[in-house]
Each structure stands twice: as structure tokens, then as C-alpha cells.
Write a protein that holds these residues in place. Structure first.
Motif, PDB file in Angstrom:
ATOM      1  N   MET A 185       0.847  -1.206   0.000  1.00  0.00           N
ATOM      2  CA  MET A 185       0.000   0.000   0.000  1.00  0.00           C
ATOM      3  C   MET A 185       0.876   1.247   0.000  1.00  0.00           C
ATOM      4  O   MET A 185       0.665   2.176  -0.781  1.00  0.00           O
ATOM      5  N   THR A 223       2.990   1.574  -3.518  1.00  0.00           N
ATOM      6  CA  THR A 223       2.209   1.888  -4.712  1.00  0.00           C
ATOM      7  C   THR A 223       1.589   3.277  -4.594  1.00  0.00           C
ATOM      8  O   THR A 223       1.634   4.058  -5.547  1.00  0.00           O
ATOM      9  N   THR A 224       1.021   3.604  -3.425  1.00  0.00           N
ATOM     10  CA  THR A 224       0.343   4.900  -3.337  1.00  0.00           C
ATOM     11  C   THR A 224       1.341   6.045  -3.353  1.00  0.00           C
ATOM     12  O   THR A 224       1.058   7.094  -3.923  1.00  0.00           O
ATOM     13  N   SER A 225       2.528   5.859  -2.746  1.00  0.00           N
ATOM     14  CA  SER A 225       3.520   6.944  -2.776  1.00  0.00           C
ATOM     15  C   SER A 225       3.977   7.184  -4.207  1.00  0.00           C
ATOM     16  O   SER A 225       4.088   8.328  -4.654  1.00  0.00           O
ATOM     17  N   GLY A 252       1.060   8.562  -6.243  1.00  0.00           N
ATOM     18  CA  GLY A 252       0.793   9.915  -5.750  1.00  0.00           C
ATOM     19  C   GLY A 252       1.846  10.890  -6.228  1.00  0.00           C
ATOM     20  O   GLY A 252       1.532  12.014  -6.631  1.00  0.00           O
ATOM     21  N   TRP A 274      -9.505  -3.090  -1.716  1.00  0.00           N
ATOM     22  CA  TRP A 274      -8.193  -2.439  -1.829  1.00  0.00           C
ATOM     23  C   TRP A 274      -8.094  -1.367  -2.904  1.00  0.00           C
ATOM     24  O   TRP A 274      -7.348  -0.396  -2.717  1.00  0.00           O
ATOM     25  N   ILE A 292      -6.315   2.178  -2.161  1.00  0.00           N
ATOM     26  CA  ILE A 292      -5.207   2.727  -2.947  1.00  0.00           C
ATOM     27  C   ILE A 292      -5.592   4.077  -3.521  1.00  0.00           C
ATOM     28  O   ILE A 292      -4.800   5.030  -3.489  1.00  0.00           O
ATOM     29  N   ALA A 293      -6.823   4.195  -4.025  1.00  0.00           N
ATOM     30  CA  ALA A 293      -7.252   5.469  -4.610  1.00  0.00           C
ATOM     31  C   ALA A 293      -7.211   6.578  -3.566  1.00  0.00           C
ATOM     32  O   ALA A 293      -6.649   7.649  -3.807  1.00  0.00           O
ATOM     33  N   LEU A 338      -5.572   6.770  -0.654  1.00  0.00           N
ATOM     34  CA  LEU A 338      -4.222   7.098  -0.192  1.00  0.00           C
ATOM     35  C   LEU A 338      -3.430   7.824  -1.270  1.00  0.00           C
ATOM     36  O   LEU A 338      -2.666   8.748  -0.980  1.00  0.00           O
ATOM     37  N   THR A 339      -3.627   7.408  -2.536  1.00  0.00           N
ATOM     38  CA  THR A 339      -2.919   8.064  -3.635  1.00  0.00           C
ATOM     39  C   THR A 339      -3.336   9.519  -3.747  1.00  0.00           C
ATOM     40  O   THR A 339      -2.497  10.417  -3.861  1.00  0.00           O
ATOM     41  N   GLN A 368       2.731   8.987   5.246  1.00  0.00           N
ATOM     42  CA  GLN A 368       1.917   8.086   4.432  1.00  0.00           C
ATOM     43  C   GLN A 368       1.894   6.686   5.045  1.00  0.00           C
ATOM     44  O   GLN A 368       0.846   6.052   5.114  1.00  0.00           O
ATOM     45  N   THR A 398      -1.471   4.353   6.423  1.00  0.00           N
ATOM     46  CA  THR A 398      -1.928   3.098   5.820  1.00  0.00           C
ATOM     47  C   THR A 398      -2.872   2.305   6.725  1.00  0.00           C
ATOM     48  O   THR A 398      -3.777   1.661   6.189  1.00  0.00           O
TER      49      THR A 398
END
Lengths: 239, 274
Positions: B67, B70-72, B75, B143, B147-148, B150-151, B211, B215
Motif C-alpha cells: 500500500m 504503490t500509493t507513494s 501519488g 483495496w 489505494i485510490a 491514499l494516492t 503516508q 496506511t
């Protein structure tokens, strides 16, 4: 679906959920204010302890700020919420006062305050260090006592450096209150979820709550701007 | 908004002590006390559940890290155009970018997450076109919403940082590159972006740590990360403190490793002066 948005759900009285939402919003603000104030108290103590305390105190404070800044707020909130109320009750039991029911409000303020305290310790420490050493030495050379130096020189001179960080902390405090929804405290986010679950109008309620949070942030920004301009009077603008 | 101070709020590489300054008499006493505390926690509290849940915990940590990364990454990829649009864009790009950052930064992440999961999640099934599309198996899971959310959050915070970083690259460097005959794209790729990322790196460290600390929120929408595993342990064993203490320890280790990795990265980039 005949009408896409059913606005009557936001009505203030019983069939609508607007009043409940506002009540939750009020709780959020109360917790944010209380937690921020407690955090500021802890922060002032922590900053002075870190700068002028003995080596043991300094190391203990370092542990406090490092742990709080390394562990997610959500985990800290759970840990402090359960441990804090439990420990208090055990202490009261030892003294022989019996147990008390700690209100969610007090627990929320305590939890947010402990988290905020670590951050404001760092902010205030940085701000105090940013005060030119010469000014403090000059004050000492004039024969001011440490308390007077603090009151007349250090605090007013560090304020412009501290305000941006403290303003950020206030905004973080308002948003951290949302995390208390996870432990079941009826602040805005939890109330919103309940309202949305009961009426199935998820979008409407979450957007309404978002608008309330956003309004709080924007109003805060305005107030912060005024305070900042006031504190910066007589300061040479940097950059 | 005051972005130069946000990174002071997260753990930064300077906060991890170096080994040589570590052993002073009072520290040795403190360390002995600390070891005693840890030992008493290990002996006096109940840890017999630990071996049973170890594989799940490992999986949970991997999910949390997946998480985070990928989101960092996603983003950051959104944050670059966001920052650029706010610095050089025309008004019809500048205003939406500014608005996006303000709205996302002004509302709690938990609320955004729940809006996406419960809001969109309840809306999507009403459209047959979506139900029949190839995306549906994913949209039924939790998920993608995590992800959306957090991104989007990382992009908004980092977009502000990149705005400052892009604006802070000295004009002369850009003019020099221009004088060398570089095109706009080459100039951006070779000079502007690397210099901006370099300037933003300390803040980026802080934002990435923040970040990681965001999570666990995805556990509230049934994504099984390390926090969710611990919640399950708490429900099944009726223990209050032990799982939470372990969770805090896990996050402290993860944060420490992340900060050390960034310290290594920052040291690899040669700097002259400030």
C-alpha cells in the motif's frame, strides 16, 4: 431514484440528520480545541525540558517525541484510549476511590493532546532555537532573571517562528479527531457514517461532512493569517 | 499554507541517533532500565498467541508496505503535474490544481476513504455498464478504494511540496539550460525536475513517513493489512495491550527502516553548502 439528491435528509429536526451532524461537528471542535490546548501545554514543557533539562530528562523526552512520531496516530489512539482509561481506573482503585466512567470526550482530548504534545514539542523547540542567541545574551547582560528573559525576550521572539508550525498542528488536530470514530466516539465522521448507513445516502452525507471539515479549515486559515500578520509586526520579512 | 514546516512534524533522518554518540553513563543506565521493561513485558504478559498468527502478521506487513509504495509512487506521479500546473500553468489548470490540494488537505483522510468505499461502492452496482465491465471484479474488492484514497491524499500533500520545489529552482539555472539550446521538455527532464526533487527530498521523507502512518486506515474498509491482523488477534484472544504494543513496535521498526533508507538516499546526492 426519482430525485438524485434528497436534500430533506439534511434537515435539522428529527427525520433529517442535519442536527445530528452539527452535534457531531461540535464534538469534533471541542475535542480538537481541548486536545490542542493540552498538546500546547505538553509542548511548552517538552520544549523547555529538551533545551534546558538534564540529560536524563532530555533522553526521555526524545523517546516520547520519537515514538509518537513513528507510530500511526490510529494505533496510538487505540493504545492510549484503552491503556489510559484502564490505568486511571487502576490508580483510582489503588487509592480506594473505586472506578469512574471516563467520558469519551475526556479520553479523546487526552489522546489527541498526547499526540499533539510530541509535535508541538518539536515545533516550539525549533522556534526557541531560532531566536538569535545574541538577543538572549543581551537580555542576560542587562541583568534580567531567567523568568524575565523568557517572558520579555524568548517567548515574543520565538512566536513568529512557531506560528506556522502551530497553525499546521491545529489543522492536524481538527483532522485527527476523525480517527476517534474508530474507537466509537460520536464525532462528525462516525455520526456521518451512521447517518449514511441508515439512509443509504452515502454521497450526500460524506460530502456534507467534508464541507463542514473544509469550512473549519478555511475559517482557521483566515484566523491564522490574521494572527500571523499580527505576530510578524516589526519583523523583517524573510526571503 | 505553511509547507516548509510540515516535514518537521514527521520523523526525519536526523532523529535517528548515530552509534558513536550513544554510550554515555546515563544512557547505559536508561538502556538497562529499558531492557528490564521490555523483559518484564515479554515475561509477564501473554505472548502464546504470537506463533499462531505469525504468518498472517507477515502477510499483513507486506500488504501495508505494498500500500505504502504503490500509493507513494502513484501519488508522486500525480503530484509532479499538480505542482507544475500551479507554478507555470494557465489559470484553467492552476485553479483546479489549487482547489484539489485545498479540498483534499482540508478534509480528514478517513472521511475521504469512507466516501470512496461506501459512496462509490454503493453507487457502482447501480450501473449495469460497470457491473459488466472487466473492472468489476476489482471494484468489488476493498483495496482499489484504499489505494485510490491514499494516492489522492499523497498527491495533494506532495503537490503542494512540489509547487514550492519547482518555484524554488533558481531562475539562472533554467536560463542557462535554455541558453544551451535545450528544448522545453529536455530542460524539464534534465534540470528542472531533478533539481526540484532534490530540493523536496527532505520533505518527501517526511511525507512518506506520514503516508506509512496513514496506511492502517485502510483496515477500516476491510483491507487486511498488519493493523487488521492485529485487530483480529484482539477480537479472538480478548487481549488488549499485547497486540497493540506489538503493532506499535512493528510500525516503529518500519518507520525506522524507511527513515534510514531515505538517509542513505540523501547522502548519495552530493551537495555543496546548503
Amino acid at each position: 431514484m426519482d430525485s438524485f439528491v434528497n436534500w430533506s435528509l439534511l434537515a435539522l429536526s428529527a427525520p433529517g440528520w442535519g442536527g445530528v451532524l452539527l452535534q457531531g461537528f461540535l464534538h469534533s471542535i471541542e475535542i480538537a480545541l481541548g486536545g490542542y490546548a493540552l498538546g500546547l501545554l505538553l509542548g511548552v514543557g517538552g520544549a523547555f525540558g529538551k533545551l534546558y533539562g538534564g540529560p536524563v530528562l532530555r533522553d526521555l523526552l526524545e523517546c516520547y517525541t520519537t515514538v509518537v512520531r513513528a507510530v500511526p496516530e490510529l494505533v496510538l489512539i487505540l493504545l492510549l484510549y484503552y491503556a489510559g482509561t484502564d490505568l486511571l481506573n487502576q490508580l483510582l482503585g489503588l487509592v480506594g476511590l473505586g472506578t469512574v466512567d471516563i467520558s469519551g470526550l475526556m479520553a479523546g482530548v487526552f489522546v489527541i493532546g498526547v499526540v499533539q504534545g510530541a509535535y508541538s514539542t518539536e515545533v516550539l523547540r525549533g522556534a526557541i532555537k531560532a531566536v538569535p542567541a545574541g538577543q538572549i545574551e543581551a537580555a542576560r547582560a542587562y541583568g534580567m532573571s531567567p523568568a524575565k528573559v523568557l517572558r520579555r525576550i524568548t517567548l515574543p521572539a520565538m512566536l513568529p517562528h512557531a506560528i506556522p508550525g502551530l497553525a499546521n498542528l491545529w489543522l492536524i488536530a481538527t483532522k485527527d479527531t476523525a480517527l476517534l470514530a474508530v474507537v466509537g466516539f460520536a464525532e462528525l465522521t462516525l455520526v456521518t457514517r451512521q447517518a449514511a448507513g441508515a439512509t443509504k445516502a452515502y454521497f450526500l452525507f460524506f460530502c456534507a461532512a467534508g464541507a463542514l471539515y473544509l469550512a473549519l479549515t478555511l475559517v482557521s486559515n483566515l484566523v491564522i493569517g490574521v494572527i500571523e500578520r499580527h505576530a510578524r509586526q516589526g519583523f523583517v520579512e524573510q526571503r | 499554507m505553511n509547507n516548509e514546516t510540515t516535514h518537521a512534524l514527521a520523523l526525519s533522518p536526523e532523529d535517528i541517533p548515530k552509534a558513536e554518540s550513544f554510550f554515555k553513563p546515563h544512557r547505559i543506565v536508561l538502556i538497562i532500565l529499558f531492557v528490564g521493561l521490555v523483559l518484564s513485558i515479554a515475561i509477564l504478559m501473554r505472548w502464546d498467541w504470537l506463533p499462531r498468527y505469525l504468518p498472517q502478521l507477515g502477510n499483513g506487513i507486506l500488504v501495508s508496505l505494498a500500500m505504502l509504495f504503490t500509493t507513494s509512487l502513484l501519488g508522486f506521479l500525480i503530484a509532479v503535474p499538480l505542482g507544475l500546473a500551479q507554478v507555470t500553468g494557465p489559470w484553467f489548470l492552476k485553479v483546479p490544481a489549487r482547489l484539489f490540494c485545498t479540498v483534499i488537505r482540508g478534509t480528514p483522510l478517513l472521511l475521504q476513504l469512507w466516501l470512496l468505499y461506501y459512496g462509490l461502492g454503493s453507487l457502482f452496482p447501480q450501473f449495469p455498464a460497470i457491473r459488466q465491465s472487466f473492472l468489476w471484479p476489482y471494484l468489488r474488492e476493498a483495496w482499489p478504494y484504499g489505494i485510490a484514497a491514499l494516492t489522492i491524499s499523497f498527491a495533494a500533500y506532495e503537490g503542494e511540496v512540489m509547487r514550492g520545489a519547482f518555484a524554488g529552482v533558481p531562475k539562472g539555472e533554467l536560463e542557462a539550460a535554455h541558453a544551451y539550446g535545450m528544448g522545453r521538455w529536455t530542460l524539464f527532464r534534465r534540470i528542472w525536475l531533478p533539481r526540484a526533487v532534490h530540493r523536496a527530498l527532505p520533505t518527501l521523507t517526511g511525507e512518506t513517513v506520514l503516508q506509512l502512518k496513514s496506511t492502517p486506515l485502510v483496515a477500516t474498509i476491510t483491507v487486511v493489512d498488519v493493523y487488521a491482523v492485529i485487530s483480529k488477534v484482539r477480537q479472538e484472544t480478548y487481549l488488549t495491550y499485547e497486540p497493540l504494543l506489538l503493532l506499535a513496535l512493528v510500525y516503529m521498526c518500519l518507520t525506522g527502516l524507511l527513515v534510514l533508507a531515505f538517509r542513505y538516499l540523501e547522502n548519495r546526492i552530493p551537495t555543496r553548502g546548503a
